[in-house]
Design an enzyme around this catalytic site. Sequence first.
Site, short mmCIF file in Angstrom:
data_model
loop_
_atom_site.label_atom_id
_atom_site.label_comp_id
_atom_site.label_asym_id
_atom_site.label_seq_id
_atom_site.Cartn_x
_atom_site.Cartn_y
_atom_site.Cartn_z
N GLU A 183 -6.45 -31.00 -11.97
CA GLU A 183 -7.61 -30.13 -12.26
C GLU A 183 -7.26 -29.02 -13.23
O GLU A 183 -7.46 -27.84 -12.93
CB GLU A 183 -8.12 -29.51 -10.95
N TYR A 235 -11.69 -18.63 -19.11
CA TYR A 235 -12.01 -17.46 -18.28
C TYR A 235 -12.41 -16.26 -19.15
O TYR A 235 -12.10 -15.12 -18.82
CB TYR A 235 -10.84 -17.12 -17.34
N GLY A 283 -7.61 -26.29 -16.04
CA GLY A 283 -8.70 -25.57 -16.68
C GLY A 283 -8.19 -24.97 -17.97
O GLY A 283 -8.37 -25.52 -19.06
N ARG A 284 -7.46 -23.86 -17.84
CA ARG A 284 -7.03 -23.11 -19.03
C ARG A 284 -6.21 -23.95 -20.00
O ARG A 284 -6.26 -23.75 -21.21
CB ARG A 284 -6.28 -21.85 -18.61
N CYS A 335 -18.13 2.16 -20.73
CA CYS A 335 -17.80 3.47 -20.17
C CYS A 335 -16.84 3.38 -18.99
O CYS A 335 -17.21 3.72 -17.86
CB CYS A 335 -19.08 4.17 -19.74
N TYR A 393 -6.42 -8.30 -14.54
CA TYR A 393 -5.07 -8.77 -14.18
C TYR A 393 -3.97 -8.13 -15.02
O TYR A 393 -2.81 -8.54 -14.93
CB TYR A 393 -4.94 -10.28 -14.39
N1 LLP Z 1 -8.62 -26.16 -9.27
C1 LLP Z 1 -8.99 -25.20 -8.41
C2 LLP Z 1 -9.34 -25.58 -7.03
C3 LLP Z 1 -9.04 -23.88 -8.82
O1 LLP Z 1 -9.41 -22.93 -7.96
C4 LLP Z 1 -8.72 -23.55 -10.15
C5 LLP Z 1 -8.76 -22.17 -10.61
C6 LLP Z 1 -8.34 -24.59 -11.03
C7 LLP Z 1 -8.30 -25.88 -10.54
C8 LLP Z 1 -7.99 -24.36 -12.46
O2 LLP Z 1 -6.93 -23.50 -12.66
P1 LLP Z 1 -6.23 -23.40 -14.10
O3 LLP Z 1 -5.70 -24.76 -14.42
O4 LLP Z 1 -7.26 -23.01 -15.08
O5 LLP Z 1 -5.19 -22.39 -13.95
N2 LLP Z 1 -9.96 -15.95 -13.57
C9 LLP Z 1 -8.55 -16.28 -13.53
C10 LLP Z 1 -8.31 -17.67 -13.07
C11 LLP Z 1 -8.83 -17.99 -11.71
C12 LLP Z 1 -8.62 -19.43 -11.41
C13 LLP Z 1 -9.29 -19.83 -10.16
N3 LLP Z 1 -9.12 -21.20 -9.85
C14 LLP Z 1 -7.95 -16.03 -14.90
O6 LLP Z 1 -8.65 -15.55 -15.79
O7 LLP Z 1 -6.77 -16.28 -15.13
#
Ligand code: LLP
Length: 426
Positions: free
Chosen positions: A286, A384, A288-289, A355, A329
């Site tokens: 899974e 994100y 994302g980034r 502000c 963060y």
């Molecule tokens: N799978 C699950 C169940 C998750 O909760 C997440 C991210 C991902 C996959 C994807 O994670 P990645 O591969 O993108 O690291 N707002 C934060 C990130 C929060 C991620 C929450 N869950 C940021 O800006 O770094």
Amino acid sequence: MTAVHFPPSTAFHYRNGILHCDDVPLTDLADEGGPTWVYSARVVDQAYAAVDQAMSFAPHLIAYAVKANGNLAILARLAKAGAGADIVSEGELRRALRAGVPADRIVWSGVGKRDRELRVAAGAGLRAIHIECIEELDLLERFGSPDAPVRVALRINPDVDSGSHPYLSTGLHSTKFGLEVAVARSLLPRLVQSRTLRLEGVACHVGSQLDSPVPLREATRLLALFARECLDAGAPLRSIDPGGGWPMSYGAEETPFPPHQAFGAAIAAGIADAGMSDAGLEVVTEPGRALVGDAGILLVRVLAEKHQGGRRFVIVDGAMTELVRPALYGAHHAVMPVREHLGEWSAADVVGPVCESGDFLARGRPLPAVKRGDLLAIRGAGAYGREMSSTYNGRPAAREILVDGKKTRMVRRRGTISSLWALEEP
Ligand code: LLP
């Protein structure tokens, strides 16, 4: 301080003294209306291909974490390449379906799901709904039918420290995520006997922006051991899903992160450590980034520069309302001037108009002399960024542009001022 040489990015590079996204000068993409997100379609394609290659050790599904960037154009592009989706709400479900992601490539992972969401998910034919609490099991069992059992996975909390920022760590017992293995184990007899549920998977997610593949390997090992228990209990298990967390670079002048290949290899090794390589399970991941983060920048315009309290502030039209990661963060995003500058640089805080003293995009970062109207690119903003945006301080959503080689396409218009109160009653 002399000019900073930024680590090369596959998409963003200087040509004739102007920062380009692929073949397009960023000066062509800015307008006077506020900040703009710019994404390289080519870099998204490349990132997907790299993760796909890293996963080639087994039959697999790359379920892109929509929460990183759910823009329909990006989702559609990934869906076309073969990606599925990892979603966390009905909003993300509808968005993924709207972009053309087939339901049987969608997994729903999330720590709290409303009745309606569970009913919709149960009827949508998803690849898996990840069960994270007993309440979900009770409801899904009611929403399924013997003719169309609901396909579910048990999300465990492996109690593995991801080593990432505490807010981005989700795999420790001290967090709200998943089920402790003992609890998940206790649900097995009921799941195996259920006529309305089908336990097809096991899942976990240890955290994001992993700076080492080691926690992913350990979590996958524990997950694979639990998969063995599920099979032994008689579950028709089909897949193992150790979540996302694959890191990205942020264009940072820091130590480079391990390549994608290392994270695929960690998953393979974790499965092998548990002696489960020959169990015939499909592997779901899974990310994302890792698929979209380095493909995007936030393009902002300088409004002013001032020196006070011994600091140099560069005030720009983008803010924590667009990119909250630095404020939330302390995240590092490289800042690059759009016009290449080879003269003197000095440390500056890049701050927005909001502000709050916490409204900064970068702190103490080398920047050349700038003046009102100059453009800056905030790197690593494809993930994100827009998703965590807000309209705080009466700031409508920024627009989004997708660059595909020489072509550009506005894939989201700027929010309008009246949209700020469109749902209100005076
Ligand atoms: N799978 C699950 C169940 C998750 O909760 C997440 C991210 C991902 C996959 C994807 O994670 P990645 O591969 O993108 O690291 N707002 C934060 C990130 C929060 C991620 C929450 N869950 C940021 O800006 O770094």
